[in-house]
Design a protein around this motif. Structure first.
Motif, PDB file in Angstrom:
ATOM      1  N   THR A 129       0.850  -1.203   0.000  1.00  0.00           N
ATOM      2  CA  THR A 129       0.000   0.000   0.000  1.00  0.00           C
ATOM      3  C   THR A 129       0.878   1.244   0.000  1.00  0.00           C
ATOM      4  N   LEU A 130       0.341   2.301  -0.612  1.00  0.00           N
ATOM      5  CA  LEU A 130       1.031   3.592  -0.658  1.00  0.00           C
ATOM      6  C   LEU A 130       0.011   4.705  -0.471  1.00  0.00           C
ATOM      7  N   GLY A 131       0.315   5.629   0.438  1.00  0.00           N
ATOM      8  CA  GLY A 131      -0.518   6.831   0.603  1.00  0.00           C
ATOM      9  C   GLY A 131      -1.647   6.691   1.600  1.00  0.00           C
ATOM     10  N   MET A 132      -1.781   5.532   2.236  1.00  0.00           N
ATOM     11  CA  MET A 132      -2.879   5.299   3.180  1.00  0.00           C
ATOM     12  C   MET A 132      -2.361   5.423   4.604  1.00  0.00           C
ATOM     13  N   ASP A 133      -2.978   6.318   5.392  1.00  0.00           N
ATOM     14  CA  ASP A 133      -2.490   6.488   6.768  1.00  0.00           C
ATOM     15  C   ASP A 133      -3.305   5.697   7.789  1.00  0.00           C
ATOM     16  N   LYS A 134      -4.266   4.901   7.269  1.00  0.00           N
ATOM     17  CA  LYS A 134      -4.990   4.008   8.180  1.00  0.00           C
ATOM     18  C   LYS A 134      -5.095   2.635   7.515  1.00  0.00           C
ATOM     19  N   LYS A 135      -5.808   1.714   8.172  1.00  0.00           N
ATOM     20  CA  LYS A 135      -5.935   0.359   7.622  1.00  0.00           C
ATOM     21  C   LYS A 135      -6.612   0.388   6.251  1.00  0.00           C
ATOM     22  N   SER A 136      -6.105  -0.422   5.328  1.00  0.00           N
ATOM     23  CA  SER A 136      -6.727  -0.520   4.011  1.00  0.00           C
ATOM     24  C   SER A 136      -7.899  -1.495   4.076  1.00  0.00           C
ATOM     25  N   VAL A 137      -9.103  -0.961   3.915  1.00  0.00           N
ATOM     26  CA  VAL A 137     -10.317  -1.797   3.898  1.00  0.00           C
ATOM     27  C   VAL A 137     -10.240  -2.768   2.713  1.00  0.00           C
ATOM     28  N   PHE A 138      -9.703  -2.277   1.614  1.00  0.00           N
ATOM     29  CA  PHE A 138      -9.548  -3.071   0.397  1.00  0.00           C
ATOM     30  C   PHE A 138      -8.777  -4.366   0.702  1.00  0.00           C
ATOM     31  N   LEU A 139      -7.614  -4.242   1.338  1.00  0.00           N
ATOM     32  CA  LEU A 139      -6.793  -5.421   1.636  1.00  0.00           C
ATOM     33  C   LEU A 139      -7.419  -6.282   2.719  1.00  0.00           C
ATOM     34  N   GLU A 140      -8.062  -5.638   3.678  1.00  0.00           N
ATOM     35  CA  GLU A 140      -8.724  -6.362   4.764  1.00  0.00           C
ATOM     36  C   GLU A 140      -9.803  -7.283   4.210  1.00  0.00           C
ATOM     37  N   GLU A 141     -10.582  -6.753   3.263  1.00  0.00           N
ATOM     38  CA  GLU A 141     -11.713  -7.516   2.714  1.00  0.00           C
ATOM     39  C   GLU A 141     -11.263  -8.594   1.730  1.00  0.00           C
ATOM     40  N   ILE A 142     -10.065  -8.437   1.194  1.00  0.00           N
ATOM     41  CA  ILE A 142      -9.517  -9.487   0.331  1.00  0.00           C
ATOM     42  C   ILE A 142      -9.080 -10.673   1.201  1.00  0.00           C
ATOM     43  N   GLY A 143      -8.766 -10.372   2.464  1.00  0.00           N
ATOM     44  CA  GLY A 143      -8.383 -11.423   3.405  1.00  0.00           C
ATOM     45  C   GLY A 143      -6.902 -11.711   3.396  1.00  0.00           C
ATOM     46  N   ILE A 144      -6.110 -10.689   3.169  1.00  0.00           N
ATOM     47  CA  ILE A 144      -4.658 -10.888   3.105  1.00  0.00           C
ATOM     48  C   ILE A 144      -4.070 -11.035   4.518  1.00  0.00           C
TER      49      ILE A 144
ATOM     50  N   ILE B  93       4.769   1.130   1.524  1.00  0.00           N
ATOM     51  CA  ILE B  93       5.860   1.961   1.005  1.00  0.00           C
ATOM     52  C   ILE B  93       5.923   3.205   1.878  1.00  0.00           C
ATOM     53  N   ASP B  94       7.064   3.448   2.468  1.00  0.00           N
ATOM     54  CA  ASP B  94       7.251   4.755   3.117  1.00  0.00           C
ATOM     55  C   ASP B  94       8.702   5.163   2.971  1.00  0.00           C
ATOM     56  N   LYS B  95       8.940   6.476   3.024  1.00  0.00           N
ATOM     57  CA  LYS B  95      10.270   6.983   2.688  1.00  0.00           C
ATOM     58  C   LYS B  95      11.354   6.531   3.665  1.00  0.00           C
ATOM     59  N   GLY B  96      10.934   5.971   4.798  1.00  0.00           N
ATOM     60  CA  GLY B  96      11.908   5.445   5.766  1.00  0.00           C
ATOM     61  C   GLY B  96      12.503   4.119   5.312  1.00  0.00           C
ATOM     62  N   LYS B  97      11.886   3.519   4.265  1.00  0.00           N
ATOM     63  CA  LYS B  97      12.356   2.216   3.770  1.00  0.00           C
ATOM     64  C   LYS B  97      12.878   2.386   2.351  1.00  0.00           C
ATOM     65  N   SER B  98      13.992   1.738   2.056  1.00  0.00           N
ATOM     66  CA  SER B  98      14.499   1.777   0.679  1.00  0.00           C
ATOM     67  C   SER B  98      13.821   0.681  -0.137  1.00  0.00           C
TER      68      SER B  98
ATOM     69  N   GLU C 182       8.918   7.983  -2.186  1.00  0.00           N
ATOM     70  CA  GLU C 182       7.937   6.886  -2.190  1.00  0.00           C
ATOM     71  C   GLU C 182       7.485   6.576  -3.616  1.00  0.00           C
ATOM     72  N   LEU C 183       7.349   7.629  -4.421  1.00  0.00           N
ATOM     73  CA  LEU C 183       6.963   7.445  -5.826  1.00  0.00           C
ATOM     74  C   LEU C 183       8.048   6.650  -6.571  1.00  0.00           C
ATOM     75  N   GLU C 184       9.301   6.960  -6.294  1.00  0.00           N
ATOM     76  CA  GLU C 184      10.415   6.235  -6.930  1.00  0.00           C
ATOM     77  C   GLU C 184      10.380   4.751  -6.565  1.00  0.00           C
ATOM     78  N   ILE C 185      10.077   4.471  -5.292  1.00  0.00           N
ATOM     79  CA  ILE C 185      10.001   3.063  -4.850  1.00  0.00           C
ATOM     80  C   ILE C 185       8.861   2.346  -5.572  1.00  0.00           C
ATOM     81  N   LEU C 186       7.708   3.033  -5.682  1.00  0.00           N
ATOM     82  CA  LEU C 186       6.559   2.446  -6.393  1.00  0.00           C
ATOM     83  C   LEU C 186       6.950   2.098  -7.832  1.00  0.00           C
ATOM     84  N   ILE C 187       7.628   3.018  -8.503  1.00  0.00           N
ATOM     85  CA  ILE C 187       8.039   2.801  -9.901  1.00  0.00           C
ATOM     86  C   ILE C 187       8.990   1.595  -9.997  1.00  0.00           C
ATOM     87  N   GLU C 188       9.920   1.483  -9.050  1.00  0.00           N
ATOM     88  CA  GLU C 188      10.854   0.337  -9.032  1.00  0.00           C
ATOM     89  C   GLU C 188      10.103  -0.983  -8.826  1.00  0.00           C
ATOM     90  N   LEU C 189       9.122  -0.981  -7.949  1.00  0.00           N
ATOM     91  CA  LEU C 189       8.326  -2.199  -7.717  1.00  0.00           C
ATOM     92  C   LEU C 189       7.580  -2.603  -8.985  1.00  0.00           C
TER      93      LEU C 189
END
Length: 536
Positions: free
Chosen positions: A406-421, A429-434, A469-476
């Motif tokens: 996930t990127l840009g979400m500051d709370k739990k992602s309902v989308f991922l929760e409902e998928i059952g991950i 993704i956050d800028k503290g992580k490479s 964070e955008l750069e990390i998303l592009i690399e992924l």
């Protein structure tokens, strides 16, 4: 839901008003200064005095002096106030009680009262509505927004946006437009206007002659539209023409220059007799109320340093309602001393009859605000757009296992929760992580389901996504097999190498209900039927 009438506010008929109001009071009816919900008592009293003098015909509500309407560079911080709606209602009541003549109350509620007021119903943006290709649903949503306006004591919603967003670089319209196709915009805008009117609310088409094909923010600078009258008639003016035929209550003229119509000069449409008097009134045969876009906007206000001169210029060009007029007394003085009596009477008749229609409406007001969830979920299902890839590819991807990002979400992602991950297979993704660190966390998994939530709907600063964070998303995206779900402005995709993805699904927003619908889609429970309403 139990319905009840609002306390009685009555506008006397024009035939009586024309002989009751003095010339100066008639001119005052053209003025609609801004009222701020989160103002100081001193500021509230100053506006209350203007209202009590009979110097203004209406007021337009904004959140605060830090909101986008006045804080163009975004330097002031907007303070959250959970009580804004109650404050709004009490201010409307206070100003109406002080008024010599009933005030016409307006607001920008393009996606509901939430555009200006926290903790009130929020409906989807126009672009999201455009993706659903369902005018009857657009009508229902607009009617719901209109009912909320009535419940709040508002008579006039400055909507719909009739601009065709044909320029992806547009910094101010974008998601506020129904799309980049003139016919689709026409269909949605007329449905929206009708929905408001059927709720007893006045509508207003904006921003004439079209703010969609510009790359300049008119809050700051004057956009220039390099088009001929013939170009405009074939494109920008199609939705406006349809709204005029349908009986839209007003047209808001934007701060946009069209040099081809003004002798080669870059003059704002809002102060141009050629654009208002000739193009709008003569060519399009429009006879209704003309309202200016906010007169505090730097694209025009900086060109008129003399107090009251801008108000006079706009009125003299053919404007009837001067929205966000900052120099009310000076403006009244200038118009009263320069305008002919017939000029004043012609505008006064239109404005007063608009007030009669808006304020004297017999439509009952609901006793509470709407609950948008049901309509929003219905729209979420219809607008969801499979932009790249196929349903089959998503199904195959699902069957072979995946991790989630996930990127840009500051709370739990309902989308991922409902998928059952499983939480241990979900990464952020956050800028503290490479990129390397995220790779280590992922391990041997080759497939990634990515959910992106751009914090801002406007394109400035990459829609609010941090550059690292955008750069990390592009690399992924470049290094993994990915399926991307976007809960935000589709123009965000212009920043990504989407050609390397397996599939891209656009959900447009993450209002309540939208993530559940997207999860349902990913799990294969329905087929996406939305269409991207703009060209990327």
């Amino acid at each position: 839901m139990e319905k009840k009438e609002k306390p009685s506010l009555k506008v006397i008929p024009y035939a009586k008003a024309r002989n009751t109001l003095s010339l100066r009071e008639k001119v005052g009816q053209f003025f609609m200064p801004a009222a701020f919900i989160n103002d100081t008592e001193e500021e509230i009293s100053a506006l209350e005095n203007l209202v009590a003098e009979g110097a203004v015909g209406g007021i337009c509500f904004f959140h605060s002096r830090a909101s986008a309407a006045t804080n163009f560079e975004g330097k002031k911080k907007v303070i959250y106030n959970a009580e804004s709606y109650e404050v709004l209602k009490s201010l409307i009541s206070r100003y109406q009680q002080a008024a010599k003549y009933p005030l016409l109350i307006s607001i920008d509620a393009e996606w509901g009262l939430a555009m200006r007021i926290e903790e009130t119903p929020q409906y989807p943006h126009a672009m999201t509505l455009g993706a659903a290709k369902d005018p009857s649903l657009v009508y229902e949503i607009a009617r719901s927004i209109g009912r909320d306006c009535r419940t709040a004591g508002i008579h006039w919603n400055f909507a719909p946006v009739a601009d065709i967003n044909s320029n992806p670089e547009n910094p101010v319209i974008g998601y506020r437009s129904f799309g980049s196709n003139k016919e689709e915009v026409r269909i949605c805008a007329t449905a929206f206007s009708k929905g408001l009117q059927d709720a007893g609310i006045l509508s207003c088409a904006k921003h004439f002659p079209g703010h969609g094909d510009t790359a300049t923010d008119s809050h700051l600078y004057l956009p220039v539209l390099k088009k001929s009258e013939s170009d405009l008639l074939k494109e920008e003016l199609i939705p406006f023409n349809a709204l005029i035929s349908q009986g839209v209550d007003a047209i808001m003229v934007g701060h946009i220059a069209v040099p081809a119509l003004t002798g080669g000069q870059s003059i704002s449409a809002s102060v141009s007799g050629e654009i208002i008097g000739t193009l709008l009134k003569k060519t399009l045969k429009y006879e209704g109320v003309v309202v200016s876009d906010a007169l505090n906007m730097h694209s025009v206000s900086k060109s008129y340093p003399e107090k009251g001169s801008l108000e006079w210029a706009a009125f003299n060009a053919g404007t009837d309602v001067l929205c966000f007029a900052e120099n009310v007394r000076d403006g009244i003085e200038q118009i009263s001393s320069h305008a002919t009596e017939s000029q004043v009477e012609e505008s006064f008749k239109k404005v007063w009859e608009l007030k009669e229609k808006g304020i004297n409406s017999k439509m009952p007001a609901a006793d509470r605000l709407s609950s948008p969830l049901k309509l929003n979920k219905k729209l979420a299902g219809k607008c969801l757009t499979l932009f790249r890839g196929s349903e089959k590819e998503i199904q195959k991807f699902r069957q072979h296992g995946y991790d989630t990002i996930t990127l840009g979400m500051d709370k739990k992602s309902v989308f991922l929760e409902e998928i059952g991950i499983k939480p241990e297979r979900s990464f952020v993704i956050d800028k503290g992580k490479s990129f390397r660190k995220i790779q280590e966390e992922i391990g041997s998994q080759k497939q990634l389901l990515i959910a992106v939530y751009p914090p801002k709907a406007k394109p400035q600063e990459a829609f609010g996504i941090d550059s690292l964070e955008l750069e990390i998303l592009i690399e992924l995206l470049r290094n993994y097999d990915t399926v991307l779900y976007l809960f935000g402005n589709p123009y965000f995709l212009r920043l990504l190498p989407i050609e390397v993805t397996k599939a891209v699904v656009i959900a447009y927003q993450n209002l309540d209900g939208f993530e559940s619908v997207a999860a349902d889609h990913f799990l294969g429970n329905f087929t996406a039927s939305g269409t991207l309403p703009v060209q990327l």
